[in-house]
Write a protein that holds these residues in place. Structure first.
Motif, PDB file in Angstrom:
ATOM      1  N   MET A   1       6.770  18.461  -5.159  1.00  0.00           N
ATOM      2  CA  MET A   1       7.032  17.257  -5.678  1.00  0.00           C
ATOM      3  C   MET A   1       7.037  16.079  -4.777  1.00  0.00           C
ATOM      4  O   MET A   1       7.112  15.986  -3.331  1.00  0.00           O
ATOM      5  N   ARG A   2       6.447  14.877  -5.216  1.00  0.00           N
ATOM      6  CA  ARG A   2       6.146  13.765  -4.765  1.00  0.00           C
ATOM      7  C   ARG A   2       7.029  12.590  -5.201  1.00  0.00           C
ATOM      8  O   ARG A   2       7.299  12.654  -6.388  1.00  0.00           O
ATOM      9  N   TYR A   3       6.912  11.371  -4.538  1.00  0.00           N
ATOM     10  CA  TYR A   3       7.798  10.428  -4.979  1.00  0.00           C
ATOM     11  C   TYR A   3       7.057   9.033  -4.565  1.00  0.00           C
ATOM     12  O   TYR A   3       6.477   8.811  -3.572  1.00  0.00           O
ATOM     13  N   GLU A   4       7.218   8.261  -5.612  1.00  0.00           N
ATOM     14  CA  GLU A   4       6.524   6.921  -5.367  1.00  0.00           C
ATOM     15  C   GLU A   4       7.351   5.681  -6.186  1.00  0.00           C
ATOM     16  O   GLU A   4       7.666   5.868  -7.270  1.00  0.00           O
ATOM     17  N   CYS A   5       7.851   4.974  -5.306  1.00  0.00           N
ATOM     18  CA  CYS A   5       8.543   4.166  -5.882  1.00  0.00           C
ATOM     19  C   CYS A   5       8.036   3.125  -6.798  1.00  0.00           C
ATOM     20  O   CYS A   5       7.226   2.367  -6.246  1.00  0.00           O
ATOM     21  N   ARG A   6       8.679   2.799  -7.874  1.00  0.00           N
ATOM     22  CA  ARG A   6       8.129   1.718  -8.891  1.00  0.00           C
ATOM     23  C   ARG A   6       8.970   0.456  -9.022  1.00  0.00           C
ATOM     24  O   ARG A   6       8.763  -0.397  -9.924  1.00  0.00           O
ATOM     25  N   GLY A   7       9.881   0.199  -8.126  1.00  0.00           N
ATOM     26  CA  GLY A   7      10.761  -0.858  -8.049  1.00  0.00           C
ATOM     27  C   GLY A   7      11.651  -1.074  -9.245  1.00  0.00           C
ATOM     28  O   GLY A   7      11.815  -2.199  -9.401  1.00  0.00           O
ATOM     29  N   CYS A   8      12.144  -0.054  -9.807  1.00  0.00           N
ATOM     30  CA  CYS A   8      12.894  -0.326 -10.973  1.00  0.00           C
ATOM     31  C   CYS A   8      14.376  -1.018 -10.706  1.00  0.00           C
ATOM     32  O   CYS A   8      14.997  -1.307 -11.467  1.00  0.00           O
ATOM     33  N   GLY A   9      14.832  -0.713  -9.363  1.00  0.00           N
ATOM     34  CA  GLY A   9      16.060  -1.214  -8.810  1.00  0.00           C
ATOM     35  C   GLY A   9      17.096  -0.573  -9.100  1.00  0.00           C
ATOM     36  O   GLY A   9      18.415  -0.811  -9.167  1.00  0.00           O
ATOM     37  N   ALA A 148      13.271  29.527  -6.293  1.00  0.00           N
ATOM     38  CA  ALA A 148      12.716  28.091  -6.452  1.00  0.00           C
ATOM     39  C   ALA A 148      11.205  28.439  -6.133  1.00  0.00           C
ATOM     40  O   ALA A 148      10.394  27.575  -6.802  1.00  0.00           O
ATOM     41  N   ALA A 149      10.560  29.223  -5.335  1.00  0.00           N
ATOM     42  CA  ALA A 149       9.242  29.363  -5.298  1.00  0.00           C
ATOM     43  C   ALA A 149       8.651  29.924  -6.403  1.00  0.00           C
ATOM     44  O   ALA A 149       7.699  29.345  -6.697  1.00  0.00           O
ATOM     45  N   ARG A 150       9.156  30.645  -7.172  1.00  0.00           N
ATOM     46  CA  ARG A 150       8.482  31.079  -8.344  1.00  0.00           C
ATOM     47  C   ARG A 150       8.668  30.115  -9.664  1.00  0.00           C
ATOM     48  O   ARG A 150       7.774  29.570 -10.240  1.00  0.00           O
ATOM     49  N   ILE A 151       9.789  29.220  -9.501  1.00  0.00           N
ATOM     50  CA  ILE A 151       9.885  28.172 -10.514  1.00  0.00           C
ATOM     51  C   ILE A 151       9.012  27.073 -10.209  1.00  0.00           C
ATOM     52  O   ILE A 151       8.497  26.359 -11.111  1.00  0.00           O
ATOM     53  N   PHE A 152       8.541  26.859  -8.919  1.00  0.00           N
ATOM     54  CA  PHE A 152       7.670  25.643  -8.581  1.00  0.00           C
ATOM     55  C   PHE A 152       6.184  26.063  -8.765  1.00  0.00           C
ATOM     56  O   PHE A 152       5.509  25.280  -8.804  1.00  0.00           O
ATOM     57  N   ASP A 153       5.998  27.349  -9.224  1.00  0.00           N
ATOM     58  CA  ASP A 153       4.620  27.804  -9.499  1.00  0.00           C
ATOM     59  C   ASP A 153       4.537  27.392 -11.114  1.00  0.00           C
ATOM     60  O   ASP A 153       3.395  27.356 -11.599  1.00  0.00           O
ATOM     61  N   GLY A 154       5.577  26.685 -11.664  1.00  0.00           N
ATOM     62  CA  GLY A 154       5.542  26.343 -13.244  1.00  0.00           C
ATOM     63  C   GLY A 154       5.278  27.243 -14.129  1.00  0.00           C
ATOM     64  O   GLY A 154       4.921  26.969 -15.193  1.00  0.00           O
ATOM     65  N   ASP A 155       5.679  28.380 -13.703  1.00  0.00           N
ATOM     66  CA  ASP A 155       5.699  29.540 -14.710  1.00  0.00           C
ATOM     67  C   ASP A 155       7.163  30.188 -15.071  1.00  0.00           C
ATOM     68  O   ASP A 155       7.824  30.603 -14.424  1.00  0.00           O
ATOM     69  N   ALA A 157       7.783  32.534 -17.388  1.00  0.00           N
ATOM     70  CA  ALA A 157       7.982  33.889 -17.377  1.00  0.00           C
ATOM     71  C   ALA A 157       8.442  34.223 -16.077  1.00  0.00           C
ATOM     72  O   ALA A 157       9.268  35.262 -15.948  1.00  0.00           O
ATOM     73  N   ALA A 158       7.989  33.949 -14.824  1.00  0.00           N
ATOM     74  CA  ALA A 158       8.212  34.277 -13.576  1.00  0.00           C
ATOM     75  C   ALA A 158       9.607  33.905 -13.404  1.00  0.00           C
ATOM     76  O   ALA A 158      10.254  34.603 -12.413  1.00  0.00           O
ATOM     77  N   ALA A 159       9.788  32.732 -13.542  1.00  0.00           N
ATOM     78  CA  ALA A 159      11.124  32.057 -13.464  1.00  0.00           C
ATOM     79  C   ALA A 159      12.314  32.924 -14.180  1.00  0.00           C
ATOM     80  O   ALA A 159      13.322  33.135 -13.657  1.00  0.00           O
ATOM     81  N   TRP A 160      12.003  33.362 -15.250  1.00  0.00           N
ATOM     82  CA  TRP A 160      12.735  34.095 -16.096  1.00  0.00           C
ATOM     83  C   TRP A 160      13.089  35.570 -15.441  1.00  0.00           C
ATOM     84  O   TRP A 160      14.019  36.058 -15.352  1.00  0.00           O
ATOM     85  N   THR A 161      11.830  36.172 -15.179  1.00  0.00           N
ATOM     86  CA  THR A 161      11.855  37.564 -14.497  1.00  0.00           C
ATOM     87  C   THR A 161      12.729  37.642 -13.086  1.00  0.00           C
ATOM     88  O   THR A 161      13.676  38.449 -12.831  1.00  0.00           O
ATOM     89  N   VAL A 162      12.626  36.697 -12.201  1.00  0.00           N
ATOM     90  CA  VAL A 162      13.061  36.476 -10.826  1.00  0.00           C
ATOM     91  C   VAL A 162      14.482  36.390 -10.995  1.00  0.00           C
ATOM     92  O   VAL A 162      15.171  36.510 -10.188  1.00  0.00           O
ATOM     93  N   GLN A 163      15.025  35.812 -12.326  1.00  0.00           N
ATOM     94  CA  GLN A 163      16.472  35.594 -12.076  1.00  0.00           C
ATOM     95  C   GLN A 163      17.191  36.926 -13.042  1.00  0.00           C
ATOM     96  O   GLN A 163      18.194  36.761 -13.227  1.00  0.00           O
ATOM     97  N   GLY A 164      16.326  37.789 -13.127  1.00  0.00           N
ATOM     98  CA  GLY A 164      17.012  39.126 -13.421  1.00  0.00           C
ATOM     99  C   GLY A 164      16.732  39.433 -15.181  1.00  0.00           C
ATOM    100  O   GLY A 164      17.452  40.084 -15.615  1.00  0.00           O
ATOM    101  N   LEU A 187       9.417  21.070 -20.426  1.00  0.00           N
ATOM    102  CA  LEU A 187       9.799  22.349 -19.819  1.00  0.00           C
ATOM    103  C   LEU A 187       9.146  22.330 -18.433  1.00  0.00           C
ATOM    104  O   LEU A 187       9.829  22.834 -17.340  1.00  0.00           O
ATOM    105  N   ALA A 188       8.101  21.639 -18.005  1.00  0.00           N
ATOM    106  CA  ALA A 188       7.740  21.278 -16.814  1.00  0.00           C
ATOM    107  C   ALA A 188       8.697  20.601 -16.090  1.00  0.00           C
ATOM    108  O   ALA A 188       8.923  21.073 -14.695  1.00  0.00           O
ATOM    109  N   ALA A 189       9.349  19.396 -16.537  1.00  0.00           N
ATOM    110  CA  ALA A 189      10.255  18.896 -15.850  1.00  0.00           C
ATOM    111  C   ALA A 189      11.567  19.796 -15.596  1.00  0.00           C
ATOM    112  O   ALA A 189      12.249  19.597 -14.470  1.00  0.00           O
ATOM    113  N   ALA A 190      11.871  20.472 -16.567  1.00  0.00           N
ATOM    114  CA  ALA A 190      13.126  21.304 -16.447  1.00  0.00           C
ATOM    115  C   ALA A 190      12.949  22.493 -15.505  1.00  0.00           C
ATOM    116  O   ALA A 190      13.749  22.858 -14.619  1.00  0.00           O
TER     117      ALA A 190
END
Length: 329
Positions: A1-9, A148-155, A157-164, A187-190
């Motif tokens: 994840m990266r961050y770029e401030c857009r000055g929303c205040g 976290a490693a599986r989830i950050f892959d954006g997958d 199915a992998a996130a579901w499996t790694v949690q049992g 889904l990507a944001a979640a």
């Protein structure tokens, strides 16, 4: 994840700013802006400068920070320099950096400030009240790292499996609509948000179960959350962002917990308990008390009490019943 401030205040409209007192930041700020001394306060070990609800003293009308513009970024209050990655904790020898997705309208994308730059910034701050909060070392951090490693892959199915490979029951009865997985950007944001939500549920104030026993509960809460996220995306007719999904987790946590433990057997000991005036909540409490011998699962009791109730009252009743459900389980 990266961050770029857009000055929303949005981050400049809280009640206070955290200062790196150990590095002499407060002295330097007061020397140049002596009026600030009248608004300093101490909360525990942290020293902050109070500002009105509307906006920080230093937020200019163009959305920029006057301290940063006039004196350079290094002079900017420490917690502001870190924001939104200003939730820094230590669990044993591990440093956990969380982000503020409640206030900041974060988005997923390329460019902006990278992880290594955030870490470098943290290392410049000397005040432990800002970057040294300690948490109990009784959680399974390696498991969280793996998830976290599986989830950050954006997958998913992998996130579901790694949690049992969790399953969710009762969603349609509670929400009135069948469970569906969100798609695309929602889904990507979640998925990107999931490690943060897990961390806050494990170490936050709700504590539905001891940390060592939260794995199965958290996995099912996650599935319930995804179901609510899909309902929200349909309602909004657009993809939901990190900020909205954070609010959904917070607001729906009681329902997510109930759904996660749908097949467990509740029992409430007789005795004084604080209840609302909602008669259906009282009925649920009495059914829990009567359940010592019957050993009926939570979902069966909820269904028997609320099966003929319209969805709006069903949801509000179950949210009001959070305390007795938690006690009974």
């Amino acid at each position: 994840m990266r961050y770029e401030c857009r000055g929303c205040g949005a981050c400049c409209k809280g009640h206070g700013i955290g200062l790196d007192v150990a590095a002499g930041q407060l002295v330097k700020l007061v020397a140049k802006r002596p009026e600030l001394a009248a608004f300093v306060r101490q909360r525990g070990d942290a020293v902050t400068a109070f500002n009105p609800r509307d906006r920080c003293w230093f937020l200019a009308d163009d959305g920029l920070c006057r301290v940063e513009v006039e004196d350079g970024r290094a002079a900017k209050p420490a917690s502001c320099r870190l924001f939104p990655f200003n939730r820094v904790f230590h669990i044993g020898t591990t440093m956990v950096v969380d982000y503020n997705s409640v206030i900041c309208p974060l988005q997923i994308g390329d460019g902006g400030v990278a992880h290594a730059e955030i870490l470098d910034e943290i290392m410049t701050i000397q005040d432990p009240a800002i970057t040294g909060t300690s948490l109990p070392a009784d959680g399974d951090l390696e498991r969280e790292r793996t998830i976290a490693a599986r989830i950050f892959d954006g997958d998913y199915a992998a996130a579901w499996t790694v949690q049992g490979e969790p399953e969710i029951s009762g969603f349609e009865h509670v929400a009135g609509l069948p469970w569906q997985l969100p798609e695309g950007a929602t889904l990507a944001a979640a998925l990107a948000l999931t490690p943060s939500m897990r961390f806050n549920e494990l170490y936050g104030p709700r504590q539905y179960r001891p940390r060592a026993k939260m794995d199965a509960v958290l996995a099912k809460m996650w599935l319930a959350w995804l179901g609510f996220a899909q309902l929200g995306a349909v309602l909004a007719q657009r993809a939901l962002g990190l900020q909205e999904l954070t609010t959904i987790w917070s607001e729906q946590a009681s329902l997510m917990h109930l759904l996660a433990r749908w097949n467990e057997v509740p029992y409430l000991k007789p005795g004084p308990i604080e209840l609302t005036n909602e008669p259906l909540v009282k009925q649920l409490a009495q059914r829990f008390i009567d359940n010592k011998q019957k050993r009926r699962p939570l979902g069966e009791i909820v269904t028997s009490v609320l099966e003929s109730v319209d969805p709006v009252r069903r949801v509000t009743t179950l949210k009001l019943a959070d305390a007795i459900v938690k006690s009974a389980l």
